[in-house]
Design a protein around this motif. Structure first.
Motif, PDB file in Angstrom:
ATOM      1  N   ASN A  80     -13.099   5.124  58.575  1.00 43.85           N
ATOM      2  CA  ASN A  80     -13.186   3.905  57.768  1.00 43.85           C
ATOM      3  C   ASN A  80     -14.506   3.186  57.991  1.00 43.85           C
ATOM      4  O   ASN A  80     -15.159   2.751  57.030  1.00 43.85           O
ATOM      5  CB  ASN A  80     -12.014   2.962  58.082  1.00 43.85           C
ATOM      6  CG  ASN A  80     -10.713   3.406  57.455  1.00 43.85           C
ATOM      7  OD1 ASN A  80     -10.678   4.251  56.572  1.00 43.85           O
ATOM      8  ND2 ASN A  80      -9.615   2.835  57.928  1.00 43.85           N
ATOM      9  N   LEU A  81     -14.922   3.065  59.240  1.00 44.88           N
ATOM     10  CA  LEU A  81     -16.214   2.415  59.524  1.00 44.88           C
ATOM     11  C   LEU A  81     -17.372   3.268  58.997  1.00 44.88           C
ATOM     12  O   LEU A  81     -18.378   2.724  58.529  1.00 44.88           O
ATOM     13  CB  LEU A  81     -16.360   2.135  61.011  1.00 44.88           C
ATOM     14  CG  LEU A  81     -15.446   1.034  61.549  1.00 44.88           C
ATOM     15  CD1 LEU A  81     -15.515   0.967  63.074  1.00 44.88           C
ATOM     16  CD2 LEU A  81     -15.790  -0.325  60.938  1.00 44.88           C
ATOM     17  N   GLY A  82     -17.229   4.593  59.050  1.00 37.96           N
ATOM     18  CA  GLY A  82     -18.250   5.473  58.470  1.00 37.96           C
ATOM     19  C   GLY A  82     -18.363   5.280  56.970  1.00 37.96           C
ATOM     20  O   GLY A  82     -19.466   5.218  56.416  1.00 37.96           O
ATOM     21  N   GLY A  88     -23.128   0.664  52.831  1.00 35.35           N
ATOM     22  CA  GLY A  88     -24.131  -0.336  53.183  1.00 35.35           C
ATOM     23  C   GLY A  88     -23.695  -1.360  54.216  1.00 35.35           C
ATOM     24  O   GLY A  88     -24.490  -2.199  54.617  1.00 35.35           O
ATOM     25  N   ALA A  89     -22.447  -1.323  54.665  1.00 34.97           N
ATOM     26  CA  ALA A  89     -21.958  -2.265  55.689  1.00 34.97           C
ATOM     27  C   ALA A  89     -22.110  -1.608  57.058  1.00 34.97           C
ATOM     28  O   ALA A  89     -21.143  -1.177  57.682  1.00 34.97           O
ATOM     29  CB  ALA A  89     -20.514  -2.655  55.419  1.00 34.97           C
ATOM     30  N   GLY A  94     -21.776  -6.375  68.585  1.00 34.86           N
ATOM     31  CA  GLY A  94     -21.319  -7.756  68.543  1.00 34.86           C
ATOM     32  C   GLY A  94     -20.429  -8.097  67.365  1.00 34.86           C
ATOM     33  O   GLY A  94     -19.825  -9.164  67.345  1.00 34.86           O
ATOM     34  N   GLN A  95     -20.330  -7.198  66.402  1.00 33.96           N
ATOM     35  CA  GLN A  95     -19.478  -7.480  65.251  1.00 33.96           C
ATOM     36  C   GLN A  95     -18.004  -7.358  65.620  1.00 33.96           C
ATOM     37  O   GLN A  95     -17.633  -6.512  66.424  1.00 33.96           O
ATOM     38  CB  GLN A  95     -19.728  -6.489  64.110  1.00 33.96           C
ATOM     39  CG  GLN A  95     -21.019  -6.645  63.380  1.00 33.96           C
ATOM     40  CD  GLN A  95     -21.172  -5.593  62.282  1.00 33.96           C
ATOM     41  OE1 GLN A  95     -20.558  -4.528  62.296  1.00 33.96           O
ATOM     42  NE2 GLN A  95     -22.017  -5.901  61.310  1.00 33.96           N
ATOM     43  N   GLU A  96     -17.193  -8.197  65.000  1.00 37.26           N
ATOM     44  CA  GLU A  96     -15.751  -7.977  64.981  1.00 37.26           C
ATOM     45  C   GLU A  96     -15.447  -7.551  63.560  1.00 37.26           C
ATOM     46  O   GLU A  96     -15.811  -8.250  62.614  1.00 37.26           O
ATOM     47  CB  GLU A  96     -14.959  -9.223  65.362  1.00 37.26           C
ATOM     48  CG  GLU A  96     -13.464  -8.938  65.417  1.00 37.26           C
ATOM     49  CD  GLU A  96     -12.627 -10.095  65.914  1.00 37.26           C
ATOM     50  OE1 GLU A  96     -12.033  -9.964  66.992  1.00 37.26           O
ATOM     51  OE2 GLU A  96     -12.581 -11.120  65.206  1.00 37.26           O
ATOM     52  N   ARG A  97     -14.814  -6.400  63.415  1.00 43.15           N
ATOM     53  CA  ARG A  97     -14.564  -5.841  62.091  1.00 43.15           C
ATOM     54  C   ARG A  97     -13.072  -5.829  61.808  1.00 43.15           C
ATOM     55  O   ARG A  97     -12.268  -5.469  62.662  1.00 43.15           O
ATOM     56  CB  ARG A  97     -15.125  -4.409  62.008  1.00 43.15           C
ATOM     57  CG  ARG A  97     -16.634  -4.283  62.248  1.00 43.15           C
ATOM     58  CD  ARG A  97     -17.469  -4.795  61.093  1.00 43.15           C
ATOM     59  NE  ARG A  97     -17.325  -3.990  59.911  1.00 43.15           N
ATOM     60  CZ  ARG A  97     -18.217  -3.078  59.497  1.00 43.15           C
ATOM     61  NH1 ARG A  97     -19.328  -2.871  60.175  1.00 43.15           N
ATOM     62  NH2 ARG A  97     -17.987  -2.393  58.399  1.00 43.15           N
ATOM     63  N   PRO A 105      -8.038  -6.129  64.303  1.00 42.06           N
ATOM     64  CA  PRO A 105      -9.494  -6.081  64.237  1.00 42.06           C
ATOM     65  C   PRO A 105     -10.025  -5.199  65.372  1.00 42.06           C
ATOM     66  O   PRO A 105      -9.277  -4.844  66.292  1.00 42.06           O
ATOM     67  CB  PRO A 105      -9.912  -7.536  64.431  1.00 42.06           C
ATOM     68  CG  PRO A 105      -8.797  -8.134  65.223  1.00 42.06           C
ATOM     69  CD  PRO A 105      -7.549  -7.415  64.789  1.00 42.06           C
ATOM     70  N   VAL A 106     -11.283  -4.866  65.301  1.00 38.53           N
ATOM     71  CA  VAL A 106     -11.954  -4.155  66.389  1.00 38.53           C
ATOM     72  C   VAL A 106     -13.289  -4.841  66.646  1.00 38.53           C
ATOM     73  O   VAL A 106     -13.839  -5.506  65.759  1.00 38.53           O
ATOM     74  CB  VAL A 106     -12.176  -2.656  66.071  1.00 38.53           C
ATOM     75  CG1 VAL A 106     -10.851  -1.927  65.898  1.00 38.53           C
ATOM     76  CG2 VAL A 106     -13.067  -2.475  64.847  1.00 38.53           C
ATOM     77  N   ALA A 107     -13.793  -4.683  67.858  1.00 39.39           N
ATOM     78  CA  ALA A 107     -15.104  -5.222  68.220  1.00 39.39           C
ATOM     79  C   ALA A 107     -16.044  -4.052  68.484  1.00 39.39           C
ATOM     80  O   ALA A 107     -15.614  -2.993  68.952  1.00 39.39           O
ATOM     81  CB  ALA A 107     -14.985  -6.106  69.452  1.00 39.39           C
ATOM     82  N   LEU A 108     -17.303  -4.230  68.182  1.00 42.12           N
ATOM     83  CA  LEU A 108     -18.303  -3.178  68.371  1.00 42.12           C
ATOM     84  C   LEU A 108     -19.244  -3.565  69.503  1.00 42.12           C
ATOM     85  O   LEU A 108     -19.813  -4.665  69.507  1.00 42.12           O
ATOM     86  CB  LEU A 108     -19.084  -2.961  67.081  1.00 42.12           C
ATOM     87  CG  LEU A 108     -18.232  -2.610  65.862  1.00 42.12           C
ATOM     88  CD1 LEU A 108     -19.113  -2.471  64.621  1.00 42.12           C
ATOM     89  CD2 LEU A 108     -17.439  -1.333  66.090  1.00 42.12           C
ATOM     90  N   ARG A 109     -19.394  -2.662  70.456  1.00 42.16           N
ATOM     91  CA  ARG A 109     -20.239  -2.880  71.620  1.00 42.16           C
ATOM     92  C   ARG A 109     -21.201  -1.708  71.759  1.00 42.16           C
ATOM     93  O   ARG A 109     -20.828  -0.554  71.502  1.00 42.16           O
ATOM     94  CB  ARG A 109     -19.393  -2.981  72.896  1.00 42.16           C
ATOM     95  CG  ARG A 109     -18.319  -4.054  72.915  1.00 42.16           C
ATOM     96  CD  ARG A 109     -18.862  -5.469  72.968  1.00 42.16           C
ATOM     97  NE  ARG A 109     -19.514  -5.792  74.198  1.00 42.16           N
ATOM     98  CZ  ARG A 109     -19.087  -6.711  75.071  1.00 42.16           C
ATOM     99  NH1 ARG A 109     -17.977  -7.372  74.831  1.00 42.16           N
ATOM    100  NH2 ARG A 109     -19.773  -6.959  76.155  1.00 42.16           N
ATOM    101  N   PRO A 110     -22.443  -1.958  72.188  1.00 42.31           N
ATOM    102  CA  PRO A 110     -23.402  -0.861  72.361  1.00 42.31           C
ATOM    103  C   PRO A 110     -23.017   0.012  73.549  1.00 42.31           C
ATOM    104  O   PRO A 110     -22.540  -0.479  74.570  1.00 42.31           O
ATOM    105  CB  PRO A 110     -24.721  -1.578  72.615  1.00 42.31           C
ATOM    106  CG  PRO A 110     -24.323  -2.900  73.193  1.00 42.31           C
ATOM    107  CD  PRO A 110     -22.999  -3.252  72.563  1.00 42.31           C
ATOM    108  N   VAL A 111     -23.215   1.316  73.416  1.00 40.70           N
ATOM    109  CA  VAL A 111     -22.911   2.263  74.489  1.00 40.70           C
ATOM    110  C   VAL A 111     -24.177   2.512  75.304  1.00 40.70           C
ATOM    111  O   VAL A 111     -25.219   2.851  74.749  1.00 40.70           O
ATOM    112  CB  VAL A 111     -22.369   3.589  73.912  1.00 40.70           C
ATOM    113  CG1 VAL A 111     -22.142   4.616  75.022  1.00 40.70           C
ATOM    114  CG2 VAL A 111     -21.092   3.354  73.118  1.00 40.70           C
ATOM    115  N   ASP A 112     -24.071   2.338  76.615  1.00 41.91           N
ATOM    116  CA  ASP A 112     -25.166   2.656  77.523  1.00 41.91           C
ATOM    117  C   ASP A 112     -25.409   4.170  77.458  1.00 41.91           C
ATOM    118  O   ASP A 112     -24.466   4.964  77.561  1.00 41.91           O
ATOM    119  CB  ASP A 112     -24.782   2.222  78.946  1.00 41.91           C
ATOM    120  CG  ASP A 112     -25.908   2.402  79.929  1.00 41.91           C
ATOM    121  OD1 ASP A 112     -26.196   3.572  80.286  1.00 41.91           O
ATOM    122  OD2 ASP A 112     -26.503   1.392  80.349  1.00 41.91           O
TER     123      ASP A 112
END
Length: 177
Positions: A80-82, A88-89, A94-97, A105-112
């Motif tokens: 779904n996010l893909g 274009g989204a 930092g986003q909550e989707r 909802p889900v939150a997006l965090r950067p992966v080290d």
């Protein structure tokens, strides 16, 4: 990060005749659908996870990884996010989707990047370069709290690692052993 893609589709590394079934299937999926979704079953005491390969190649969108849910739900979330990225989204740290699943909802965090070889090595082999951008899709507990929020259910940490934390600083558990 530069915009040049160094994946096995865009760059001839001289080994295309030696690619395995997984790599060949991934290439077909990326060319046909824009990305491929990889499901990793539970192992070594860890819950399963799902991640994308090809979103960066096709849409210059970060790849996605999600942990600890039913395999169908994880596949649905990253797909779904893909699809939203293709429209274009683009997902961003930092986003909550609210468009990943109807359940929560889900939150997006950067992966080290130091987690890549341990948890998404197939993506590293596809791109043949690092760092490529990856975001962890983090789901909340029944009360709607994310693992980093006070009062969150401690079981969240067992089901999904905190990949925004370097491995050496991650709390001990199934993800660091």
């Amino acid at each position: 990060m530069g915009s040049a893609c160094r994946c096995i589709i865009c760059h001839d590394y001289g080994d295309r005749d030696r690619l395995g079934t997984f790599e060949l299937r991934t290439i077909v999926h990326v060319q046909q659908y824009g990305w491929s979704t990889v499901l990793t079953g539970p192992r070594d005491g860890r819950p399963g996870w799902a991640f994308t390969i090809g979103l960066w190649h096709t849409h210059r969108s970060p790849e996605l990884v999600v942990f600890g849910l039913d395999p169908y739900d994880m596949q649905t979330i990253v797909n779904n996010l893909g699809e939203r990225a293709a429209q274009g989204a683009t997902p961003a740290p930092g986003q909550e989707r609210h468009d990943a699943t109807e359940r929560h909802p889900v939150a997006l965090r950067p992966v080290d990047t130091r987690w890549y070889e341990r948890l998404v090595p197939e993506a590293v082999r596809f791109y043949r370069s690092s760092p490529l951008p990856f975001l962890q899709v983090v789901w909340p507990d029944a009360a709607g709290l994310y693992p980093w929020q006070p009062g969150a259910d401690p079981a969240l940490a067992s089901a999904q690692p905190s990949l925004w934390t370097p491995p050496a600083e991650h709390p001990p558990g199934v993800w660091t052993s």
